[in-house]
Design an enzyme around this catalytic site. Structure first.
Site, PDB file in Angstrom:
ATOM      1  N   SER A  31      -5.428  -0.413   0.076  1.00 38.45           N
ATOM      2  CA  SER A  31      -3.847  -0.429  -0.234  1.00 38.45           C
ATOM      3  C   SER A  31      -3.340   0.632   0.683  1.00 38.45           C
ATOM      4  CB  SER A  31      -3.690  -0.023  -1.668  1.00 38.45           C
ATOM      5  OG  SER A  31      -4.037  -1.138  -2.438  1.00 38.45           O
ATOM      6  N   LYS A  39      -0.571  -0.419   2.729  1.00 39.63           N
ATOM      7  CA  LYS A  39       1.216  -0.485   2.394  1.00 39.63           C
ATOM      8  C   LYS A  39       1.794   0.555   3.210  1.00 39.63           C
ATOM      9  CE  LYS A  39      -0.073  -2.174  -2.419  1.00 39.63           C
ATOM     10  NZ  LYS A  39      -1.419  -2.251  -2.363  1.00 39.63           N
ATOM     11  N   SER A  85       1.133   1.545  -6.145  1.00 43.53           N
ATOM     12  CA  SER A  85       0.533   0.781  -5.254  1.00 43.53           C
ATOM     13  C   SER A  85       0.637  -0.816  -5.654  1.00 43.53           C
ATOM     14  CB  SER A  85      -1.005   0.944  -4.959  1.00 43.53           C
ATOM     15  OG  SER A  85      -1.639   0.506  -3.920  1.00 43.53           O
ATOM     16  N   LYS A 104      -0.967   8.344   0.677  1.00 42.69           N
ATOM     17  CA  LYS A 104      -1.327   7.016  -0.112  1.00 42.69           C
ATOM     18  C   LYS A 104      -2.906   6.816  -0.301  1.00 42.69           C
ATOM     19  CE  LYS A 104      -0.221   2.783  -1.639  1.00 42.69           C
ATOM     20  NZ  LYS A 104      -1.396   3.086  -2.528  1.00 42.69           N
TER      21      LYS A 104
END
Length: 459
Positions: free
Chosen positions: A130, A133, A196, A299
């Site tokens: 993820s 993203k 997320s 992140k």
């Protein structure tokens, strides 16, 4: 007959003679500077004019960043310039992490100084999960900058996006989106960056590019422009594709540098949507399980093929560093590895920090003399680093500002004087004197008595 002289009188006379000699030496140095600086300024000006003229005549060449100074952008990403960002290149000071460092891939960079502080398998292609993203959010911010979106723009939720938002197994994290409804860009950004939510990425991709496939093409084109090594195949990272830890660090640095507003999202510890509160998966943030001083993003990423990944950033004492760890064994390891990297980075920045004053340094006398004359040691706003060499431009600026403060700048020639042939003889004070070499810095003098009061570092 000679009158008796007391020891106090003898010491006073000796001090007067020493002070007189110091004044004479200082006056002699100032005379030398007054003779040499105009010639030096003229020489620097001529070199600059020749260089600029050559650049105007020659065909422009693309910039190539120096290996020792990575992360130097060749053009701002918002400019319509077909030039890529210089890749992050390690130098001899980069620490190579060994196999005892748990995460498979890692990199640590200084955002401000553009240096790679530590790395491990930084150029190995690996699944980012993820952390994908981050690129999706970066393109959303590009659209906001271009005026194609606002934070209040309502984005319609397609049936496909609403359906996969309930499929935790294939599209983590599942944050259910309303069938046939619309959400603002601001809400979708928060769902993308904090819990997320993969389906929120699909909704934004469909709205910006029409289809997720077209959006992925833009992701790869943006990665190429930024000098990244990436092979994006989706906009959310729930399915396997590849990029390097170094590329992720490049993207995070560029994101913060170009859109610092992103930290307002990545620093949030939770978001509430439809009555449910979702915590931030980055637990380095204040109040969370692995709280780290100064952390304000970035992140995480987690799927079976990628393991546990985390790109993080923290800021202390005005300096920001970025860490990336990929393919850790568990959630604890990715946070403890990130903490270890950040601790090392800040310790190294503290060791390499610029001097706040010149006490006990070999050049303190020369620096204080320049400071007393009103010299702006670094007019560009940087702190003075007396342990490093100065450029010709900085040295010229120091001499220029010192003479300006002392009222000794030579007058600039007028239009008539500049066109008049140079037929005059050299000035009398320089005729017959040997040529003096240009000093690297004003001469140091031995001082007696107490040292001058320390001045705060100029910025």
């Amino acid at each position: 007959y000679k009158p008796m002289i007391s020891d106090e009188e003898r010491a006073a006379r000796r001090a007067q003679r020493a002070e007189s000699r110091r004044k004479k030496r200082r006056a002699r140095r100032m005379r030398q500077l007054r003779r040499l600086v105009p010639c030096g300024l003229l020489a620097v000006l001529c070199v600059g004019l020749v260089t600029v003229g050559a650049q105007l005549i020659e065909k422009p060449r693309p910039e190539v960043g120096k290996a020792g100074r990575p992360f130097q952008p060749a053009a701002a990403a918002s400019d319509d310039v077909a030039a890529s960002y210089t890749r992050a290149v390690s130098d001899t000071d980069t620490v190579q992490l060994g196999e005892d460092f748990p995460s498979r891939c890692a990199v640590l960079i200084d955002l401000d100084d553009r240096t790679v502080l530590a790395e491990k398998n930084a150029d190995t292609l690996i699944d980012p999960a993820s952390m994908t993203k981050v690129m999706t959010a970066y393109i959303i911010f590009e659209e906001l900058e271009a005026g194609n979106l606002t934070l209040d723009t309502l984005v319609p939720i397609s049936d496909f996006a609403a359906q996969i938002s309930r499929n935790q197994a294939s599209y983590p994290t599942a944050v259910p989106l309303p069938y046939g409804g619309s959400l603002t860009v601001d809400t979708l950004l928060r769902l993308i960056l904090i819990p997320s939510a993969s389906a929120s990425c699909v909704a934004m991709a469909e709205y910006i590019s029409g289809t997720e496939a077209a959006f992925v093409q833009r992701m790869n084109a943006t990665a190429q422009r930024l000098g990244m090594t990436a092979q994006y195949q989706n906009c959310h990272g729930a399915h396997v594709h590849y990029l390097t830890a170094r590329s992720q660090a490049i993207l995070v640095r560029e994101f913060i540098r170009r859109f610092p507003q992103i930290l307002d999202y990545t620093s949030a510890t939770s978001v509430t949507f439809n009555g449910t509160t979702y915590p931030n998966t980055n637990q380095l943030l204040p109040g969370l399980a692995f709280e780290y001083e100064g952390a304000d993003g970035f992140k995480t990423g987690t799927i079976n093929a990628a393991g546990y990944c985390l790109s993080a950033t923290a800021k202390r004492d005005g300096r920001r560093i970025i860490s990336v760890v990929m393919h850790s064994d568990n959630n604890t390891t990715r946070h403890t590895d990130s903490t270890a990297l950040l601790d090392y980075g800040f310790a190294r920045l503290a060791a390499d920090a610029p001097y706040t004053d010149t006490a006990f340094h070999w050049s303190w006398q020369a620096v204080e003399e320049l400071d007393a004359l009103g010299a702006e040691l670094h007019p560009s706003g940087e702190q003075f680093r007396p342990d490093q060499a100065v450029t010709r431009a900085e040295f010229t600026a120091m001499l220029y500002s010192a003479l300006a403060a002392d009222g000794q700048l030579p007058p600039l020639p007028g239009p008539e004087e500049s066109t008049r042939p140079a037929e005059t003889a050299p000035p009398e004070d320089t005729a017959g004197e040997p040529e003096q070499p240009a000093p690297a810095a004003p001469a140091r003098s031995r001082r007696s008595g107490s040292r001058r009061r320390k001045r705060p570092a100029q910025s």
